[in-house]
Design an enzyme around this catalytic site. Structure first.
Site, PDB file in Angstrom:
ATOM      1  N   LEU A  69     154.973  73.088  23.797  1.00  0.00           N
ATOM      2  CA  LEU A  69     154.657  73.279  22.164  1.00  0.00           C
ATOM      3  C   LEU A  69     156.258  71.573  22.625  1.00  0.00           C
ATOM      4  CD1 LEU A  69     155.093  76.415  20.838  1.00  0.00           C
ATOM      5  CD2 LEU A  69     153.432  75.194  20.385  1.00  0.00           C
ATOM      6  N   ASP A  70     155.194  71.214  21.441  1.00  0.00           N
ATOM      7  CA  ASP A  70     156.230  69.792  20.493  1.00  0.00           C
ATOM      8  C   ASP A  70     157.815  70.311  20.243  1.00  0.00           C
ATOM      9  OD1 ASP A  70     154.096  67.745  22.027  1.00  0.00           O
ATOM     10  OD2 ASP A  70     153.576  68.091  19.141  1.00  0.00           O
ATOM     11  N   ARG A  71     158.603  69.549  20.664  1.00  0.00           N
ATOM     12  CA  ARG A  71     159.662  69.889  20.132  1.00  0.00           C
ATOM     13  C   ARG A  71     159.901  70.393  18.548  1.00  0.00           C
ATOM     14  NH1 ARG A  71     164.719  65.013  19.615  1.00  0.00           N
ATOM     15  NH2 ARG A  71     166.110  66.098  18.785  1.00  0.00           N
ATOM     16  N   ASP A  72     158.995  69.565  17.758  1.00  0.00           N
ATOM     17  CA  ASP A  72     159.066  70.011  16.080  1.00  0.00           C
ATOM     18  C   ASP A  72     158.009  70.764  15.939  1.00  0.00           C
ATOM     19  OD1 ASP A  72     156.780  68.615  16.883  1.00  0.00           O
ATOM     20  OD2 ASP A  72     156.970  66.961  15.311  1.00  0.00           O
ATOM     21  N   SER A  73     157.497  71.727  16.710  1.00  0.00           N
ATOM     22  CA  SER A  73     156.739  72.995  16.688  1.00  0.00           C
ATOM     23  C   SER A  73     157.283  74.077  16.656  1.00  0.00           C
ATOM     24  CB  SER A  73     155.138  72.826  17.652  1.00  0.00           C
ATOM     25  OG  SER A  73     154.585  71.658  17.359  1.00  0.00           O
TER      26      SER A  73
END
Length: 214
Positions: A69-73
């Site tokens: 997952l992306d850091r901001d997800s």
């Protein structure tokens, strides 16, 4: 009339004996479900920048992320020590369904939802057909830290998307393509595994058997 000679009947051949099939060996593996908080990297080290990583939450050796997952997800990460399972989850050719909750700016029209279902064209090509529906805010949803930034004059809504491919920042690019910028993104499910009962930063191990050589 010519005299016909009959030869001896050839011996009947017995079919070769079939070897009894041995039951397939089953190996025990480790399978961890983790609710990744916002601003945490989907990896165990960040020596260069010192940002929050999985090592701050999970002290289990020799497990690896199956589908980042992306850091901001936020949301569900699956970790395992089984390479075959990692491939089934992370490799797009297996088309493992992944379900996301996206809080978007604006209210999606029926046309926008239908476009998401059919597939939208991104800069790296058209997306595969996907599940897309408008939902209420998920019950029991935790507040994000920090809170999302939104414009008071524009309402927000929640869309549930189920994808069978995994391109870079795909959900955000898909919603933007139909005029619905994503403000918050949570992965709720990977296949049959879900976030249910997991608070942010918490994990649980579940029973898992991996057929050897599968």
């Amino acid at each position: 009339m010519p005299h016909l000679k009959f030869g001896k009947k050839p011996p009947t051949r017995k079919p070769p004996a079939r070897k009894s099939e041995k039951p397939q060996a089953v190996a025990s593996g480790r399978l961890i479900l983790f609710n990744k908080p916002y601003d945490v990297l989907s990896q165990f080290t960040d020596r260069e920048h010192g940002r929050a990583t999985l090592a701050d939450f999970i002290k289990v050796p020799d497990v690896y992320v199956a589908g980042r997952l992306d850091r901001d997800s936020e949301g569900l990460l699956v970790l395992t020590d089984d390479g075959r399972l990692i491939s089934r989850i992370a490799d797009p050719k297996h088309k493992q369904p992944k379900t996301y909750w996206a809080q978007v700016e604006g209210i999606p029209t029926d046309e926008a939802l239908e476009s998401l279902r059919r597939g939208v064209t991104l800069n790296d090509g058209p997306t595969l057909p996907a599940g897309a529906r408008l939902i209420d805010e998920p019950p029991g949803l935790w507040p994000r830290d920090p809170p999302i930034r939104y414009r008071a004059s524009i309402p927000t809504s929640w869309v549930e998307l189920t994808l069978r491919e995994g391109r870079n920042r795909q959900v955000r690019r898909m919603t933007a393509a139909v005029g619905l910028p994503t403000l918050r993104l949570i992965r709720h499910a990977v296949g049959d595994w879900t976030l249910d009962g997991l608070e942010p930063g918490r994990w649980r191990e579940i029973p898992f058997k991996s057929p050897a050589g599968s």
